[in-house]
Design an enzyme around this catalytic site. Structure first.
Site, short mmCIF file in Angstrom:
data_model
loop_
_atom_site.label_atom_id
_atom_site.label_comp_id
_atom_site.label_asym_id
_atom_site.label_seq_id
_atom_site.Cartn_x
_atom_site.Cartn_y
_atom_site.Cartn_z
N HIS A 107 57.82 -13.65 43.05
CA HIS A 107 56.95 -12.57 42.60
C HIS A 107 57.14 -11.27 43.38
O HIS A 107 57.27 -10.23 42.76
CB HIS A 107 55.48 -12.97 42.50
CG HIS A 107 54.78 -11.99 41.60
ND1 HIS A 107 54.95 -12.01 40.23
CD2 HIS A 107 54.05 -10.92 41.87
CE1 HIS A 107 54.32 -10.97 39.71
NE2 HIS A 107 53.76 -10.30 40.67
N TYR B 227 58.30 -6.92 42.54
CA TYR B 227 57.82 -5.67 43.14
C TYR B 227 58.93 -4.97 43.92
O TYR B 227 58.93 -3.75 44.02
CB TYR B 227 56.59 -5.92 44.01
CG TYR B 227 55.39 -6.19 43.14
CD1 TYR B 227 54.84 -5.15 42.38
CD2 TYR B 227 54.85 -7.45 43.01
CE1 TYR B 227 53.78 -5.38 41.52
CE2 TYR B 227 53.79 -7.70 42.15
CZ TYR B 227 53.27 -6.66 41.41
OH TYR B 227 52.24 -6.88 40.55
N HIS C 6 57.84 -10.02 28.28
CA HIS C 6 57.10 -9.30 29.33
C HIS C 6 58.05 -8.71 30.37
O HIS C 6 58.01 -7.52 30.66
CB HIS C 6 56.09 -10.24 30.00
CG HIS C 6 55.59 -9.77 31.32
ND1 HIS C 6 54.76 -8.67 31.43
CD2 HIS C 6 55.83 -10.19 32.58
CE1 HIS C 6 54.51 -8.46 32.72
NE2 HIS C 6 55.15 -9.37 33.44
N PHE C 7 58.94 -9.55 30.93
CA PHE C 7 59.75 -8.97 32.01
C PHE C 7 60.89 -8.11 31.48
O PHE C 7 61.52 -7.40 32.26
CB PHE C 7 60.17 -10.02 33.05
CG PHE C 7 61.07 -11.12 32.58
CD1 PHE C 7 62.40 -10.87 32.30
CD2 PHE C 7 60.61 -12.42 32.49
CE1 PHE C 7 63.24 -11.89 31.90
CE2 PHE C 7 61.45 -13.45 32.09
CZ PHE C 7 62.77 -13.18 31.79
N HIS C 8 61.13 -8.16 30.18
CA HIS C 8 62.08 -7.17 29.65
C HIS C 8 61.41 -5.80 29.51
O HIS C 8 62.10 -4.79 29.40
CB HIS C 8 62.70 -7.64 28.34
CG HIS C 8 63.86 -8.57 28.58
ND1 HIS C 8 63.71 -9.91 28.83
CD2 HIS C 8 65.20 -8.32 28.67
CE1 HIS C 8 64.91 -10.46 29.04
NE2 HIS C 8 65.82 -9.51 28.96
N ARG D 184 60.75 -20.26 25.84
CA ARG D 184 61.78 -19.47 26.49
C ARG D 184 62.86 -20.42 26.99
O ARG D 184 62.72 -21.63 26.86
CB ARG D 184 61.18 -18.65 27.65
CG ARG D 184 60.65 -19.51 28.77
CD ARG D 184 59.92 -18.71 29.84
NE ARG D 184 60.84 -17.94 30.69
CZ ARG D 184 60.55 -17.55 31.94
NH1 ARG D 184 59.38 -17.90 32.50
NH2 ARG D 184 61.39 -16.84 32.64
N ARG D 185 63.93 -19.87 27.56
CA ARG D 185 65.01 -20.67 28.15
C ARG D 185 65.53 -21.73 27.20
O ARG D 185 65.80 -22.85 27.61
CB ARG D 185 64.52 -21.38 29.42
CG ARG D 185 64.02 -20.49 30.53
CD ARG D 185 63.71 -21.37 31.74
NE ARG D 185 63.32 -20.61 32.90
CZ ARG D 185 62.10 -20.68 33.44
NH1 ARG D 185 61.17 -21.46 32.94
NH2 ARG D 185 61.83 -19.96 34.52
#
Lengths: 551, 49
Positions: A225, A229, A376-378, A441-442
């Site tokens: 995590h 950041y 989300h993380f894209h 996912r994956r």
């Protein structure tokens, strides 16, 4: 009119060190981007990979090369030159250390890449046990981490030298921010180094038979995590310090920016359990405690949003804007150095909203392990962060290579940003929607034995393929611009924009540079959040799992 | 001669250039967006679990 500080250039030799990092980063972008395109096409059900290349192999290439290699190299390169520019040119010893760091990371990257290409390490970028990769893959990643520590040591030493030369003064803002991100990175990577060196490496070498999965995942997310950041803070550096200068405005508040970074140092590490909310073996009370800490990290991001709106509005009003949103019109919409990161800032709004949902304890059940998370993380790393990195490149690459960012390239860069926005809206939007319908996912393309629910996902997967294709055009454009700026653009001077605070008399409180205090609190929070759960995991450890190679 | 000019100036309605009301509106819109999306998925959660 240019002030003296605007003409300050990064030292030529320090610039070469930075550029070396950027070459690797952009090569990684080319390889990882191609892998991403192939993934979306495979998942749309319209493409079968030739020559027995596996979906999970290219998924690993995409994740490792973009999530770990591109980001780490770009960030370290950017931070090094930002420190050199604001805290002074490196000494030859520091520069030498920087090169050692660079080569250590590069050798590690090469080792990991070869193992992935030989299909010996298709374990995805999270390299979760009990999936077991070749030992050289883990060793390669260890080298990447160690190399980044050496780069980090250069930043710490340059900061310390500046403080020594300027007693009682707050450090230059970009140096301060680079230092915070470096400290956070070092504290966080201890977790991944621990799982790799103490668990995964001995296990993949056959020295031990079994691995404790819960502990390895916990150590991974202790790192995983803050990793996000670590990606985000350099983008925030550009948003806080560079963007105000590019638009011709001022930094809303220097102290607020520093406080934001300190809050990230404190709260971005003891939050890894929010990635493990659905996992057994962790007391729900401790998960909930880390959920609370995760929500604390929202505060500095909201402070950033406020600060940026305020910078934009203050600038617009200084140019005569009136009304509630008149200031929006005064922003330099023709300047790619502003527009491209601005698209990134906008994307961070839905990205942040999604993140809050992910971390909301039992609500995580709705989205856990679905492709919503990928969507989300894209938005976070693959739009907000990467578009800001592109925006940085548009002035930094020519600044370092002694060239200029021409009008034609500026136009192309804006087109690039628009392509990215459209492609990502399709791809990430479809991922979010399919995820809410339960698409995992994956996972490679499958009709799941003709299940009705799986059939619902397929149109969204086709949309992901369309979005992925548009994004790949965006990747070709940025690579073209990068090559132009590195080798072919006309010779000249390109400014390294560094903003000034709106209130020049404002002196940042020195307590913000009291590292014993902040690192102390960060460590206490980490110990509090992790000690008892770790003791539980060790005391109640299962026999562990043998390694699996499922690809 | 200076007098009438001065008077005219005071008649122009000048908006406070240090106003941050747009920022206030923006952060409220942002907060509203966060709440709406969260409640949307919370509703799905309540429906499903």
């Amino acid at each position: 009119m240019k002030t003296v500080s605007e003409k300050i250039k990064v030292d030529r030799l320090d610039g070469k060190l930075g550029m070396a990092h950027f070459y690797v980063a952009f090569i990684a972008l080319a390889i990882g981007g191609l892998a991403g395109l192939l993934q979306t096409l495979v998942r749309s059900g319209k493409l079968v990979l030739p020559a027995g290349i596996g979906y999970y192999q290219i998924l690993t290439v995409h994740g490792v090369v973009l999530g770990l290699v591109l980001t780490t190299f770009f960030i370290m390169g950017f931070q090094l030159v930002a420190v050199s520019r604001t805290a002074g040119t490196f000494t030859s010893k520091q520069r030498m250390a920087g090169w050692i760091g660079f080569w250590t990371m590069t050798i590690g990257t090469f080792m990991a890449a070869v193992m992935i290409l030989l299909n010996e390490a298709s374990v995805l970028y999270t390299f979760y046990a009990p999936l077991q990769a070749h030992a050289l893959f883990y060793l390669g990643l260890t080298f990447v981490i160690v190399g980044s520590w050496i780069d980090g040591a250069v930043i710490i030493s340059a900061y310390a030298a500046w403080r020594k030369r300027n007693p009682g003064k707050p450090s230059p803002l970009l140096t301060f921010m680079s230092l915070v991100n470096t400290l956070m990175w070092i504290i966080a990577t201890i977790g991944v180094a621990a799982t790799v060196l103490l668990q995964l490496l001995p296990w993949s070498l056959g020295l031990v038979d079994r691995v404790d999965v819960a502990i390895s995942r916990t150590l991974f997310w202790y790192f995983g995590h803050p990793l996000v950041y670590f990606w985000l803070l350099p983008a925030y550096m550009a948003w806080y310090v560079v963007i105000p200068k590019i638009i011709g405005g001022k930094i809303f508040s220097d102290s607020l920016a520093r406080l934001t970074f300190i809050l990230f140092l404190l709260f971005s590490i003891p939050v890894g359990f929010h990635h493990q909310l659905m996992e057994p073996g962790i007391d729900p009370a401790w998960k909930f405690f880390q959920v609370i800490l995760t929500f604390m990290v929202i505060i500095p991001s909201l402070m950033t949003a406020f600060s940026l709106f305020a910078t934009f509005e203050t600038y617009g009003r200084s140019k005569g804007a009136t009304g509630l949103f008149g200031w929006m019109k005064k922003l330099p919409w023709g300047d790619a150095r502003f527009v491209v990161p601005f698209i990134g800032m906008l994307s961070f709004i839905p990205a942040g909203a999604g993140g809050i949902i992910n971390a909301s304890n039992q609500m995580n059940q709705v989205v856990h392990n679905t492709i919503w998370v990928t969507g989300h993380f894209h938005l976070t790393v693959a739009t907000a962060v990467i578009l800001t990195f592109f925006g940085i490149s548009y002035w930094l690459i020519p600044h370092l290579t002694g060239r200029t960012f021409t009008k034609a390239m500026n136009k192309l860069a804006i087109i690039q940003g628009v392509f990215w926005a459209i492609g990502m809206t399709f791809m990430s939007g479809a991922m979010h929607a399919a995820g809410l319908l339960g698409a995992p996912r994956r996972s490679s393309f499958s009709e799941y034995g003709g299940a009705a629910q799986a059939a619902e996902w397929i149109p969204y997967q086709v949309a992901q393929g369309v979005g992925g294709t548009i994004l790949f055009v965006g990747i070709i454009l940025i690579l073209y611009i990068f090559i132009n700026l590195a080798f072919f653009a006309p010779k000249g001077e390109e400014e390294f924009p560094i903003g000034e605070a709106a209130d020049e008399s404002e002196k940042a409180p020195m307590v913000l540079e009291n590292w014993k205090l902040w690192i102390g609190i960060a460590v206490l929070l980490i110990l509090f959040a992790y000690t008892i759960p770790f003791v539980d995991m060790i005391q109640n450890a299962p026999i562990g799992s043998k390694g699996y190679k499922l690809w | 001669m200076a007098q009438p000019g001065l008077q005219r100036k005071t008649k122009i309605k000048v908006e406070d250039s240090s106003s941050l009301k747009g920022t206030l509106a923006s952060v409220f819109l942002l907060g509203f967006f966060l709440i709406v999306t969260w409640v949307g998925v919370f509703y799905l959660f309540v429906e499903r679990f």
